[in-house]
Design an enzyme around this catalytic site. Structure first.
Site, PDB file in Angstrom:
ATOM      1  N   GLU A   3       0.855  -1.191   0.000  1.00  0.00           N
ATOM      2  CA  GLU A   3       0.000   0.000   0.000  1.00  0.00           C
ATOM      3  C   GLU A   3       0.886   1.235   0.000  1.00  0.00           C
ATOM      4  O   GLU A   3       2.108   1.131   0.207  1.00  0.00           O
ATOM      5  CB  GLU A   3      -0.910  -0.011   1.235  1.00  0.00           C
ATOM      6  CG  GLU A   3      -1.857  -1.198   1.285  1.00  0.00           C
ATOM      7  CD  GLU A   3      -2.787  -1.180   2.486  1.00  0.00           C
ATOM      8  OE1 GLU A   3      -3.587  -2.113   2.616  1.00  0.00           O
ATOM      9  OE2 GLU A   3      -2.723  -0.211   3.287  1.00  0.00           O
ATOM     10  N   ALA A   6       2.582   1.138   3.216  1.00  0.00           N
ATOM     11  CA  ALA A   6       2.945  -0.185   3.731  1.00  0.00           C
ATOM     12  C   ALA A   6       3.659  -0.981   2.650  1.00  0.00           C
ATOM     13  O   ALA A   6       3.034  -1.494   1.730  1.00  0.00           O
ATOM     14  CB  ALA A   6       1.704  -0.944   4.210  1.00  0.00           C
ATOM     15  N   GLY A   7       4.986  -1.062   2.766  1.00  0.00           N
ATOM     16  CA  GLY A   7       5.763  -1.874   1.840  1.00  0.00           C
ATOM     17  C   GLY A   7       6.291  -3.085   2.571  1.00  0.00           C
ATOM     18  O   GLY A   7       5.579  -4.045   2.830  1.00  0.00           O
ATOM     19  N   SER A   8       7.567  -3.015   2.961  1.00  0.00           N
ATOM     20  CA  SER A   8       8.152  -4.120   3.713  1.00  0.00           C
ATOM     21  C   SER A   8       7.538  -4.235   5.108  1.00  0.00           C
ATOM     22  O   SER A   8       7.495  -5.321   5.687  1.00  0.00           O
ATOM     23  CB  SER A   8       9.667  -3.920   3.831  1.00  0.00           C
ATOM     24  OG  SER A   8      10.269  -3.906   2.548  1.00  0.00           O
ATOM     25  N   PHE A  34       1.562  -1.310  -6.803  1.00  0.00           N
ATOM     26  CA  PHE A  34       2.565  -2.262  -7.306  1.00  0.00           C
ATOM     27  C   PHE A  34       2.019  -3.685  -7.322  1.00  0.00           C
ATOM     28  O   PHE A  34       2.691  -4.630  -6.884  1.00  0.00           O
ATOM     29  CB  PHE A  34       3.865  -2.182  -6.492  1.00  0.00           C
ATOM     30  CG  PHE A  34       4.488  -0.811  -6.478  1.00  0.00           C
ATOM     31  CD1 PHE A  34       4.624  -0.086  -7.648  1.00  0.00           C
ATOM     32  CD2 PHE A  34       4.923  -0.241  -5.296  1.00  0.00           C
ATOM     33  CE1 PHE A  34       5.200   1.180  -7.650  1.00  0.00           C
ATOM     34  CE2 PHE A  34       5.504   1.026  -5.276  1.00  0.00           C
ATOM     35  CZ  PHE A  34       5.634   1.733  -6.460  1.00  0.00           C
ATOM     36  N   ILE A 229      31.291  -5.637 -21.013  1.00  0.00           N
ATOM     37  CA  ILE A 229      32.240  -6.346 -21.872  1.00  0.00           C
ATOM     38  C   ILE A 229      31.959  -6.067 -23.349  1.00  0.00           C
ATOM     39  O   ILE A 229      32.884  -5.890 -24.147  1.00  0.00           O
ATOM     40  CB  ILE A 229      32.196  -7.858 -21.578  1.00  0.00           C
ATOM     41  CG1 ILE A 229      32.810  -8.148 -20.196  1.00  0.00           C
ATOM     42  CG2 ILE A 229      32.946  -8.653 -22.657  1.00  0.00           C
ATOM     43  CD1 ILE A 229      32.708  -9.592 -19.758  1.00  0.00           C
ATOM     44  N   GLY A 231      30.575  -3.411 -24.496  1.00  0.00           N
ATOM     45  CA  GLY A 231      30.767  -1.996 -24.773  1.00  0.00           C
ATOM     46  C   GLY A 231      29.558  -1.331 -25.417  1.00  0.00           C
ATOM     47  O   GLY A 231      28.416  -1.619 -25.055  1.00  0.00           O
ATOM     48  N   GLU A 255       9.095  -8.870  -4.069  1.00  0.00           N
ATOM     49  CA  GLU A 255       8.976 -10.098  -3.264  1.00  0.00           C
ATOM     50  C   GLU A 255       9.992 -10.111  -2.113  1.00  0.00           C
ATOM     51  O   GLU A 255      10.559 -11.127  -1.756  1.00  0.00           O
ATOM     52  CB  GLU A 255       9.157 -11.328  -4.148  1.00  0.00           C
ATOM     53  CG  GLU A 255       8.327 -12.522  -3.727  1.00  0.00           C
ATOM     54  CD  GLU A 255       6.835 -12.289  -3.923  1.00  0.00           C
ATOM     55  OE1 GLU A 255       6.037 -13.076  -3.389  1.00  0.00           O
ATOM     56  OE2 GLU A 255       6.457 -11.332  -4.634  1.00  0.00           O
ATOM     57  N   THR A 257      12.755  -6.970  -0.575  1.00  0.00           N
ATOM     58  CA  THR A 257      13.981  -6.332  -1.050  1.00  0.00           C
ATOM     59  C   THR A 257      15.216  -7.062  -0.523  1.00  0.00           C
ATOM     60  O   THR A 257      15.140  -7.838   0.437  1.00  0.00           O
ATOM     61  CB  THR A 257      14.060  -4.869  -0.597  1.00  0.00           C
ATOM     62  OG1 THR A 257      14.143  -4.835   0.842  1.00  0.00           O
ATOM     63  CG2 THR A 257      12.836  -4.083  -1.051  1.00  0.00           C
TER      64      THR A 257
END
Length: 278
Positions: A3, A6-8, A34, A229, A231, A255, A257
């Site tokens: 929310e 409200a994440g983790s 999300f 590598i 480039g 899912e 962090t």
């Protein structure tokens, strides 16, 4: 689960579910952000989303429950689609629930609240034990594809990896590729252990978080190194390397962090609770 506030920290979830005893339905109100495949589930198919809400705000985490909310439910609206750096084939949506009603049996778990337990919260965490290895697997698939394409492109230029030589006799590119292969293999083995434990119904919160954490690190490093590598060609859209580089980073974010998974791993190894180690 996620929310605006409200994440983790899932204890900050404000979405509510109230039982209307006259119709025996749950009435959900709140906002979720999300939401993976939210638009696909609710607008482009006859799917559903799983919504976490509290049935008793005063009970804290003990009041958390999840609900199956089908597509077409009145009061459920997709309000936003995120424009993202990577994984654009998967939509990420914001959803508002306003007096959305679902049948009584659409609750996952018991409708009773026991204040002294945190069963609802533990159920949410157990869900992550199953889904974190799956997210890790998608990231490692990207890492493997990047590494295989890189080796193919190098071979086209006559550059092959000479295995078995002392490290000081290898070229810089050879050392980089071998290091990438070691990272991929180690992450894959962690993932296999976590999935094996889940398949055999063994508790795997430590292994699931370790596998997810390692996969997030590995896929980011491997895809970045592959772009470096090659480039300018790696940075261009002539190859898929730049796309996979963009797709990679989300593995370390959703899912759980990388920071949260490090906390989970540390708590299990050191024997600390969430209150003791934050």
């Amino acid at each position: 689960m996620t929310e605006p506030q409200a994440g983790s920290d899932t204890s900050a979830i404000r979405s509510t579910a109230v039982l209307d005893r006259t119709t025996n339905e749950w009435v959900l109100n709140g906002e979720k952000i999300f939401v993976t495949a939210g638009h696909k589930s609710l607008c482009e198919s006859d799917g559903f989303v799983v919504v976490w809400a509290t049935i008793d705000p005063a009970a804290g985490r003990a009041g958390m429950r999840s609900f199956v909310v089908p597509a077409g439910t009145p009061g459920v609206k997709v309000t936003k689609l995120e424009h993202k750096m990577g994984i654009r084939a998967s939509d990420t949506a914001s959803i508002v629930l306003q007096d959305a009603r679902v049948p009584f049996d659409h609750i996952l778990g018991s409708p009773e609240v026991e204040i002294k337990t945190s069963t609802g919260f533990k159920g949410a965490m157990a869900t992550f034990d199953a889904t974190r290895p799956l997210v890790a697997a998608t990231g490692l698939g990207v890492a493997r594809a990047s590494l295989e394409l890189l080796k193919e492109l190098l071979a086209q230029q006559g550059i092959t990896i000479r295995y078995g030589l002392p490290r000081q006799k290898l070229t810089s590119i050879e050392r980089d590729v071998i290091d990438m292969e070691v990272m991929l293999r180690s992450a894959w083995l962690l993932l296999i252990k976590a999935v094996w434990m889940a398949d055999n119904r063994k508790p795997n919160p430590l292994e699931a978080s370790m596998g997810k954490l390692r996969a997030g690190d590995v896929v980011t490093k491997i895809t970045q190194k592959a772009v470096e590598i090659m480039g300018p060609l790696g940075y261009s859209r002539d190859l898929l390397l730049e796309k996979w580089f963009r797709d990679a980073k989300i593995t370390d974010i959703y899912e759980g962090t990388g920071q949260i998974n490090r906390l989970v791993v540390a708590r299990h190894i050191l024997g600390y609770s969430g209150r003791e180690l934050r």
